[in-house]
Structures are given as structure tokens and as C-alpha cells.
Design an enzyme around this catalytic site. Sequence first.
Site, PDB file in Angstrom:
ATOM      1  N   GLY A 228      35.589  31.222  44.042  1.00 23.87           N
ATOM      2  CA  GLY A 228      36.040  30.835  42.713  1.00 23.87           C
ATOM      3  C   GLY A 228      37.553  30.861  42.626  1.00 23.87           C
ATOM      4  N   THR A 232      40.277  35.053  39.050  1.00 24.83           N
ATOM      5  CA  THR A 232      39.056  35.852  39.002  1.00 24.83           C
ATOM      6  C   THR A 232      38.932  36.713  40.249  1.00 24.83           C
ATOM      7  OG1 THR A 232      37.981  34.152  37.670  1.00 24.83           O
ATOM      8  CG2 THR A 232      36.556  35.758  38.731  1.00 24.83           C
ATOM      9  N   GLU A 250      36.753  33.576  48.801  1.00 26.99           N
ATOM     10  CA  GLU A 250      37.327  32.247  49.017  1.00 26.99           C
ATOM     11  C   GLU A 250      37.777  31.744  47.659  1.00 26.99           C
ATOM     12  OE1 GLU A 250      36.210  28.704  51.767  1.00 26.99           O
ATOM     13  OE2 GLU A 250      35.565  28.200  49.750  1.00 26.99           O
ATOM     14  N   CYS A 284      37.810  23.285  46.071  1.00 29.58           N
ATOM     15  CA  CYS A 284      39.029  24.030  46.387  1.00 29.58           C
ATOM     16  C   CYS A 284      39.774  23.485  47.591  1.00 29.58           C
ATOM     17  CB  CYS A 284      38.701  25.507  46.591  1.00 29.58           C
ATOM     18  SG  CYS A 284      37.331  25.797  47.722  1.00 29.58           S
ATOM     19  N   GLU A 379      46.734  25.250  41.167  1.00 25.16           N
ATOM     20  CA  GLU A 379      45.546  24.440  41.406  1.00 25.16           C
ATOM     21  C   GLU A 379      45.157  23.712  40.122  1.00 25.16           C
ATOM     22  OE1 GLU A 379      41.325  25.086  43.685  1.00 25.16           O
ATOM     23  OE2 GLU A 379      41.887  26.602  42.206  1.00 25.16           O
TER      24      GLU A 379
END
Length: 482
Positions: A228, A232, A250, A284, A379
Site C-alpha cells: 500500500g 500507511t 511494498e 505502484c 506518487e
Amino acid sequence: MTVTPARHYIGGEWVAGDAAPQDSVNPATLAPVGQFCPGSGALADEAARTARDAFFKSEWSASPRLRAQALFEIADRLAAAKDEIADLVVAENGKIRAEAIGETMGAISETRYYAGLARNIRGTMQETAPGNMSLFNREPAGVAGIIVPWNAPVTLLMRSLAPALAAGCTTVIKPAHQTPLVHARIMEAIVSAPSLPPGIVNSVNENGIAVGQAMTASPDIDVISFTGSSRTGQAIMAAAAPTLKRVGLELGGKAPAVIFEDADLDLAVRELTHGALAMAGQICVAAARFLVHESIADEFEARLTTAFRAVRTGPGDDPASDMGSLIDEPNRARVEALIEQAGDEGEMLLKGERLGKGAFLTPTLFRIDDVASPLVQEELFGPIVSVERFADEAEAVHKANATAYGLAASVFSQNGARAMRASRAIRAGTVWINSHLRLFAEGETGGYGKSGLGRLHGPEGLHDFLETKHIYMEAGWTPQSG
């Protein structure tokens, strides 16, 4: 048939819990797909206790052949249900069906891969002095908590669950609240495996953060495997600290694609259109920054703009669609705000637009020079990509490494030596040469910096779920039977 409402699974039983069922919504139509039972911290604690009892009281942790058999059975049952699972991914996630079926087949491959590795977990022996022997055993770490994101709910579940089970761990899963029906159908396939004892795989739905928080804090869970956002992931690390859990993460990515002046532009445009816009950019490892040599920048931008404009955005169940919807309307609004910011800070080459009733947004491509901009540094997680220019190899590598992320990257050049030099110099867990977005069970993935800790896929994917035990014996000591 999928359980509706989608329930929890604890200790070999489907559990509804006390909370009223809630709707799961199709992001392409904004209509309900079905319902799910929200979980709670209390249910997560019950699942963790159940998994811990199963770890110590069943033969699972000491039976690699049983684990391999169960994983092969799970893979077979996932394969039998692949069309149902893919249809649910389209309905709940919004991605096109080709992506949904590809994701499902990837999860099946992952499961079979770790079924094979389950019988090949070996330790070592070292004789430090004559007759003095050290045995190093690889043992399961205990109970693994697996927190699954919504963007690839099939593959990203099995990517953690399969190695955890192969290693001999018992598990508690928290699926994403956006894709509970997908998860329920996968769970049906998993728990129908006849060799899987009750209590080995447990699952509690989420609707907020209570379940994830309980799992992270639980003294009955030894390992957390999370995929995620970096934010987080940082919260999970902090919450896991009091119990000193092992944490595999990851996290976010900001993958640069470096296009040198000798690149095959037809190949680069084809690879990067897919690499940037697969799953509507909600992945991602998506190509998020195009770093292009200044001598070919104008031509590359023109070709990419044409290719992005040709992408057909539409419902995932429409065979004519090349790209599906975003996961929901709030995320579309978030990306729209980023597009407006990109127009202010850079030069808009192609501006994304809303389409239809659902959470659809066409691709955006913009040029930007300021590497310090949040549009470059953070991101964006959507169909929005920046173009940046460089003058030479050193500047290309410098810009590629200019963010705190290091999950993936790609390099396009027909000069093999330069492509390898740049790949070695870029600080990312995966670097593709003349391609982008190649993922498979045998090849490890993971990140540098804010992109996470540990590796998934491949033999190293087992490491988060294994402990090493040192057993020492001195000369003259003989184990006694009985």
C-alpha cells in the site's frame, strides 16, 4: 457462488459479525455490486488467536508436503474459478477484463510456484571445530498478518499468502473494503482445498482502519505483510514497534522511465503507454516519469501524446476499452486536482477529462522542469504522467534518483553497455531494460527508500515468513532416543 453478503472466515467457519452489511459499489456504474459484512477489532483479535492456536496445535508448520499439496489444490480451485473472479474484479475494481484475467492467472502462477518451493526449504550445517557442529534450521515465523490493497486484490493477496503458507505460517487476512466480493470468492476457492486444515487461513473484512490496527498491534501476530501507500506503511511500522513484529512492506513508487537518444521510439512508446496506464495508472510500479534526452524530446512527446489520446477509456466489461475507471469518485476528484496543479506548474501536453457516469478519467501528460515539485516527488497513482528532459547520462541518472522512492524504473537504449550502466546506477528494486511492467512469480520485487522493506516473489519472498534457528552440538555429546 460468491457468499453475499461477503462474510469473514475464522477457524474454518464463515462468520457474519454484528455490523450491518454495507454495499460494494461498481466504480464504472456507481451501482451496488453486492454487500459485505464489515469487520471489527474484536473479530481481528479472534482471528489472530485462532491462527495462533492452529500454528501450535496442528501439523501444518512441520509438514512441507501437506503445505505443498494444499497450495496445489488452492491453485487448481482458483483456476476453476478464474472467470468468476475476473468478472468480480471488473465489477468491483473497474479495470478492463484483460487486466483482470491476467491478474488472476498471475495469482495462480504465484500459488503453484510457492507450492513447489514448500518442499525445498533447507537449512545448513557448519563445523566450527572438530566435532562441534552448528545446525541452522529455517522455521516458520508464526502467524502472518496480510493486508491487501484494492488495486490488484487477487495477485497481491496470493503474492503474500502463498509464501506465508509455503513457509508454514498460519495467517490472518484483511482485504481492501473496496473489493470484498472479489476476496470472498477467492476465499471460497482457498478454503475448499481438502488438505487445508481449519484455522490456517482466516480473513476479516475491513471498513475503515480498525481491523488493520488490531492486526498490527496484536501480540498473536508475528509478521505483517503490507502492500500500500508509504504513509500507511510508516504508520504500520510505528504501530508494530511495541510488539517488535517483523514487517514486510511494498509501498509507493514513482517509477522513472529513461529514454536515451538512441532508443527505439516505437518500442518505447508502446511499452510506456501500457506501462503508465495499466490499471488506470493505479499500480505502484507504473511508469510515472518519462525522462527523455533533449535531442529527441519533441518527437517523443508528440508520439506519446498521440498514443495517450488513442487510449480508449471505458467500462472494463467492454472489449473495446483499453483503460478502465479509477477505483472511486473521491480518487477521480483527487487526480483532477493534480491535473489542475500540473497545468499551473508545467506545460499541459494532454489534459485528462471525465467520461460518462462512472469514475472515468482519460490520460494526462504534462511537461515539467522543477524536480522539486510535489508533482515529481510524490506518487500520483492515476493516469497522469510527467515528462522531464535531460542532457546526458549523468543527468538522467541524477534525475531518476531524485525522489525518495525506489520501487521500479526502466531504461530505453540500444546501447547495451549504457543501458546496463544506467540500470546499475538507478536506485530501484527493479529496473527493466527496453520494457516496462514485467512481473512474474520467479522474480523478486521490492523497494529502496520510501518504497518499502523486504522482497516479494521469488525465493526471497519466503524470507519474511521464516526464522533461522541455530542448534549447536559439541563433540562427545550423542542425542539419546526417547
